[in-house]
Design an enzyme around this catalytic site. Structure first.
Site, PDB file in Angstrom:
ATOM      1  N   ASP A  14       0.818  -1.221   0.000  1.00 48.12           N
ATOM      2  CA  ASP A  14       0.000   0.000   0.000  1.00 48.12           C
ATOM      3  C   ASP A  14       0.854   1.276   0.000  1.00 48.12           C
ATOM      4  OD1 ASP A  14      -2.142  -1.830   0.436  1.00 48.12           O
ATOM      5  OD2 ASP A  14      -1.890  -1.661   2.610  1.00 48.12           O
ATOM      6  N   GLU A 222     -11.408  -0.204  -3.456  1.00 46.13           N
ATOM      7  CA  GLU A 222     -10.611   0.340  -2.347  1.00 46.13           C
ATOM      8  C   GLU A 222      -9.384   1.050  -2.920  1.00 46.13           C
ATOM      9  OE1 GLU A 222      -9.343  -3.033   0.017  1.00 46.13           O
ATOM     10  OE2 GLU A 222      -8.017  -3.769  -1.548  1.00 46.13           O
TER      11      GLU A 222
HETATM   12  O1  FUB Z   1      -3.135  -3.615   3.497  1.00 44.26           O
HETATM   13  C1  FUB Z   1      -4.437  -3.877   3.952  1.00 44.26           C
HETATM   14  C2  FUB Z   1      -5.435  -3.582   2.893  1.00 44.26           C
HETATM   15  O2  FUB Z   1      -5.168  -4.378   1.738  1.00 44.26           O
HETATM   16  C3  FUB Z   1      -5.425  -2.174   2.373  1.00 44.26           C
HETATM   17  O3  FUB Z   1      -6.006  -1.251   3.236  1.00 44.26           O
HETATM   18  C4  FUB Z   1      -6.130  -2.369   1.088  1.00 44.26           C
HETATM   19  O4  FUB Z   1      -6.055  -1.299   0.224  1.00 44.26           O
HETATM   20  C5  FUB Z   1      -5.454  -3.623   0.567  1.00 44.26           C
HETATM   21  O5  FUB Z   1      -4.246  -3.331  -0.072  1.00 44.26           O
END
Ligand code: FUB
Length: 319
Positions: A14, A222
């Site tokens: 991320d 997301e």
């Molecule tokens: O790293 C945890 C979660 O996985 C993140 O918040 C999302 O975007 C995905 O990458």
């Protein structure tokens, strides 16, 4: 450019990249080993601290500045320090981060530091009005306004907020209904609170109709990132269960945005999450995959690739 992990002594994911004082700083999640089986809620992403990394240029040595914030120092949080972002304003650096509160609900917090690499001190409470995950701060130097964009469905709980408050039974809209969009609010001058309402960003198709929840190749899942290129706002994000990075453009951070296309195909591992930053007269895509762990979804590694635009401002597919 070789497609190798930027960081290999830790698992990282991320990556939110920014240029501060001419240097590239990366604010990633810090993945760790554990025995939690994979599930759709993302319980296996059980992170407890953040490290900040920096380099003078892409290709230069990457410095690990060590732990910048630890879960035990966040008074309101119980677990899962997920994807963070950072911003600079008025002499201070701000680290925005999601975590579950003591009731298990994802909120977004902020921690403040004097240097880009931290350490950061967490505020006692999450930012009022926040929920869900994956904060991204657009510090719009042209307008002087700063925005926080966030949200993620499934484990990120965005579907549980459709009624305006947390509904543990909240579901995604039906396939034929408009998809859920990321949320946005303008940050106050203190960068720790909102000075305007929280609104949902609409993402439209080429006919001007909202993308539908059943359109898994294009709908928002997301990992929002907002940047500006030639005066246009670009909202890029992950499609989650179809594993693409895609983007939309608009003329206002609050939207609406129009879907433009895909710029990264699926990588090794389930999640895909990124940031886009300009440095050294080039644009760079920071993202992650799970190649360093041989494909274990929750043990990821940050990578960087050059990102280019067509003459019309479309993002070219990154290879
Ligand atoms: O790293 C945890 C979660 O996985 C993140 O918040 C999302 O975007 C995905 O990458």
């Amino acid at each position: 450019m070789p497609d190798t992990p930027l960081i290999s002594h830790l698992y990282t994911a991320d990556p939110s990249a920014h240029v501060f004082n001419g240097r590239i700083y990366i604010y990633p999640s810090h993945d760790r080993e554990g025995n939690i089986p994979d599930n759709d809620l993302g319980d296996q992403y059980d992170m407890v601290d953040y490290h900040v990394f920096s380099m003078d240029r892409v290709g230069g040595a990457v410095v690990d500045h060590g732990v910048a914030l630890d879960l035990k120092d966040v008074p309101w949080a119980s677990k899962q320090l997920w994807a963070p972002d950072a911003a600079f304003r008025n002499g201070k650096y701000y680290l925005y981060f999601p975590a579950r509160d003591k009731q298990g609900v994802f909120r977004i917090g902020v921690a403040v530091g004097d240097r880009p690499e931290g350490p950061f001190k967490a505020e006692p409470q999450p930012i009022a009005g926040t929920f869900s995950i994956d904060p991204c701060c657009l510090n719009d130097h042209d307008s002087g306004r700063a925005w926080l964009v966030w949200g993620g469905i499934w484990g990120g709980q965005l579907q549980k907020w459709r009624k305006g408050s947390f509904d543990p039974n909240g579901e995604e809209p039906a396939a034929s209904e408009p998809a859920l969009g990321p949320r946005i609010a303008e940050l106050g001058d203190d960068m720790k609170s909102f000075k305007g309402p929280v609104s949902e960003i609409q993402i439209l198709d080429e006919q001007g109709k909202p993308l539908l929840a059943g359109d898994h190749d294009r709908r928002y899942f997301e990992g929002p990132w907002m940047h500006k290129y030639r005066g246009v706002y670009y909202l890029s994000y992950s499609t989650g269960n179809t594993h693409y990075l895609v983007y939309a453009t608009g003329d206002n951070p609050r939207g609406p945005f129009t879907y433009r296309g895909r710029f990264l195909e699926p990588v090794i591992g389930w999640t895909t999450h990124h940031s886009i930053v300009e440095h050294g007269d080039k644009w760079w895509l920071f993202h992650h995959d799970a190649s360093l762990s041989g494909g274990r979804n929750h043990l990821r590694c940050v990578k960087v690739k050059e990102l280019t635009y067509s003459a019309e401002g479309l993002i070219n597919l990154v290879r």
